[in-house]
Design a protein around this motif. Structure first.
Motif, PDB file in Angstrom:
ATOM      1  N   TRP A 135       0.832  -1.203   0.000  1.00 34.26           N
ATOM      2  CA  TRP A 135       0.000   0.000   0.000  1.00 34.26           C
ATOM      3  C   TRP A 135       0.868   1.255   0.000  1.00 34.26           C
ATOM      4  N   GLY A 136       2.064   1.140   0.558  1.00 36.58           N
ATOM      5  CA  GLY A 136       2.991   2.265   0.486  1.00 36.58           C
ATOM      6  C   GLY A 136       3.406   2.561  -0.941  1.00 36.58           C
ATOM      7  N   ILE A 137       3.596   1.497  -1.727  1.00 38.66           N
ATOM      8  CA  ILE A 137       3.971   1.669  -3.140  1.00 38.66           C
ATOM      9  C   ILE A 137       2.830   2.314  -3.924  1.00 38.66           C
ATOM     10  N   ILE A 138       1.603   1.913  -3.645  1.00 37.93           N
ATOM     11  CA  ILE A 138       0.461   2.518  -4.331  1.00 37.93           C
ATOM     12  C   ILE A 138       0.403   4.018  -4.044  1.00 37.93           C
ATOM     13  N   PHE A 142       0.977   7.255  -6.708  1.00 35.57           N
ATOM     14  CA  PHE A 142       0.023   8.364  -6.796  1.00 35.57           C
ATOM     15  C   PHE A 142       0.737   9.710  -6.626  1.00 35.57           C
ATOM     16  N   PHE A 143       1.550   9.822  -5.577  1.00 35.01           N
ATOM     17  CA  PHE A 143       2.221  11.097  -5.309  1.00 35.01           C
ATOM     18  C   PHE A 143       3.292  11.403  -6.361  1.00 35.01           C
ATOM     19  N   ARG A 144       3.992  10.375  -6.827  1.00 34.76           N
ATOM     20  CA  ARG A 144       5.001  10.625  -7.866  1.00 34.76           C
ATOM     21  C   ARG A 144       4.337  11.137  -9.142  1.00 34.76           C
ATOM     22  N   ALA A 145       3.163  10.591  -9.470  1.00 33.72           N
ATOM     23  CA  ALA A 145       2.448  11.055 -10.671  1.00 33.72           C
ATOM     24  C   ALA A 145       2.115  12.539 -10.544  1.00 33.72           C
ATOM     25  N   VAL A 254      10.317  10.230 -17.547  1.00 34.50           N
ATOM     26  CA  VAL A 254      10.470  10.454 -16.107  1.00 34.50           C
ATOM     27  C   VAL A 254       9.456   9.602 -15.340  1.00 34.50           C
ATOM     28  N   PHE A 255       8.215   9.592 -15.807  1.00 35.14           N
ATOM     29  CA  PHE A 255       7.143   8.861 -15.131  1.00 35.14           C
ATOM     30  C   PHE A 255       7.380   7.354 -15.164  1.00 35.14           C
ATOM     31  N   THR A 256       7.630   6.797 -16.345  1.00 35.34           N
ATOM     32  CA  THR A 256       7.762   5.341 -16.473  1.00 35.34           C
ATOM     33  C   THR A 256       9.011   4.818 -15.770  1.00 35.34           C
ATOM     34  N   SER A 257      10.141   5.508 -15.910  1.00 40.33           N
ATOM     35  CA  SER A 257      11.374   5.034 -15.265  1.00 40.33           C
ATOM     36  C   SER A 257      11.235   5.120 -13.745  1.00 40.33           C
ATOM     37  N   ASN A 258      10.613   6.184 -13.263  1.00 40.29           N
ATOM     38  CA  ASN A 258      10.408   6.369 -11.829  1.00 40.29           C
ATOM     39  C   ASN A 258       9.504   5.280 -11.262  1.00 40.29           C
ATOM     40  N   ILE A 259       8.402   5.009 -11.940  1.00 40.76           N
ATOM     41  CA  ILE A 259       7.431   4.035 -11.442  1.00 40.76           C
ATOM     42  C   ILE A 259       8.003   2.623 -11.487  1.00 40.76           C
ATOM     43  N   PHE A 260       8.735   2.284 -12.549  1.00 37.34           N
ATOM     44  CA  PHE A 260       9.339   0.954 -12.614  1.00 37.34           C
ATOM     45  C   PHE A 260      10.302   0.734 -11.458  1.00 37.34           C
TER      46      PHE A 260
END
Length: 340
Positions: A135-138, A142-145, A254-260
């Motif tokens: 749940w921390g990752i979820i 959200f916040f990174r987006a 930035v979004f995809t590399s960060n989320i992966f």
């Protein structure tokens, strides 16, 4: 700054949605199938998941590169740019993704230190730690987006770019000279406020974040640990998101590399939690990386005609991180000398 965006969200919104759908599917499989029953994650399981997440990131990057090779020559916007090289541009965006992924993955080591301290402080059993991190990752996604969306707007202004570049440089320097203060979740203002304002139970009740006793709802230590982890990730994002914007001006990259990188953070925690203290020199290497990307953002990009070569960035960053890891393994951490 008016650098051309190769993947504007107005045209590639479907790619963002497809990626978010993929992330949602993987998270659903993770919690609903592979970790349906709470259990202690073994080293073998963590290693398998770590390889899986890194492999997925590399497969995505290869597909991203092939798509760019196919799409760029047909893009009417790009056809109007004199001397536009579709092959070189496809290679550049693929390298930017890879470099951003490496930087975010490396900076995530700091998160692991926090996870170890938080779980020990709140007494979270090993078999429930995955649920908290899930749940921390979820929340982190959200916040990174949000941060990346805001950053993509702010980074169009040169003054903002220079400001964040300077902030990264100062943060990197601070790692070398500022005394390291131990993290104490119990002194965190938000945690103290929650304990004062809401009914909190000191006991672990399985994998539950909330329980109901005598008609009253209580918060469990799992929820307090989750709140602290979310708060620490928001603080870390202040460094990590600008760091990747220093490497790429493409919000999609930035979004995809960060989320992966974030998706593989849980597996990396269970893989390294027991040995993370051995990499005691890595934090200094990360400080050097932050200084470098800060310089790249505030000065080097302009000094090299608008874009410091991403291939050079990848080599420099991996060399710095590799040196920090090797030095930590070759030189034992000095024992603290206690007064007699």
């Amino acid at each position: 700054m008016n650098e051309l965006i190769l993947f504007p969200i107005s045209e590639y919104w479907w790619l963002y949605l497809a990626f978010i759908g993929f992330v949602a599917l993987m998270l659903a499989l993770d919690l609903g199938v592979f970790h349906k029953d709470a259990h202690e994650v073994s080293f073998k399981e963590a290693a398998t998941w770590s390889v899986a997440w890194v492999s997925l990131a590399l497969i995505f990057n290869y597909g991203f590169y092939q798509y760019a090779l196919w799409k760029f020559p047909m893009d009417p916007r790009l056809a109007q740019i004199p001397d536009f090289n579709a092959i070189a541009s496809a290679e550049r965006v693929a390298l930017e993704f890879l470099t951003g992924f490496v930087v975010e993955k490396s900076l995530a080591v700091d998160n692991i230190f926090v996870f170890v301290i938080v779980f020990a402080f709140f007494g979270i059993p090993a078999k429930y730690q995955h649920r908290v991190l899930f749940w921390g990752i979820i929340g982190a996604v959200f916040f990174r987006a949000i941060f990346i969306g805001v950053g993509s707007v702010l980074m169009q202004y040169k003054a903002i770019v220079i400001f964040f570049g300077a902030l990264l440089i100062l943060t990197g320097i601070k790692i070398f000279f500022a005394p390291q203060k131990p993290i104490d979740p119990g002194k965190n203002p938000l945690i103290k406020w929650l304990k004062r304002s809401l009914p909190v139970t000191d006991k672990i009740h399985g994998d539950k974040f909330f329980i109901k006793q005598d008609g009253k709802r209580y918060i469990t230590p799992l929820f307090l640990a989750l709140i602290f982890i979310e708060l620490s990730d928001i603080i870390f994002a202040i460094d990590s998101v600008p760091a990747i914007f220093a490497l790429s001006s493409e919000p999609l990259i930035v979004f995809t590399s960060n989320i992966f990188a974030i998706l593989g953070l849980r597996a990396m925690y269970f893989l390294l939690a027991g040995v993370v203290d051995k990499f005691y020199l890595l934090k200094y290497a990360l400080g050097v990386v932050l200084v470098f990307v800060g310089l790249k953002m505030a000065w080097l990009n302009q000094a090299f005609g608008g874009k410091f070569p991403i291939s050079w960035s990848l080599i420099i960053i991996t060399t710095i991180i590799g040196t920090g890891i090797a030095a930590s393994l070759l030189r034992k951490k000095p024992e603290s000398v206690l007064p007699a």
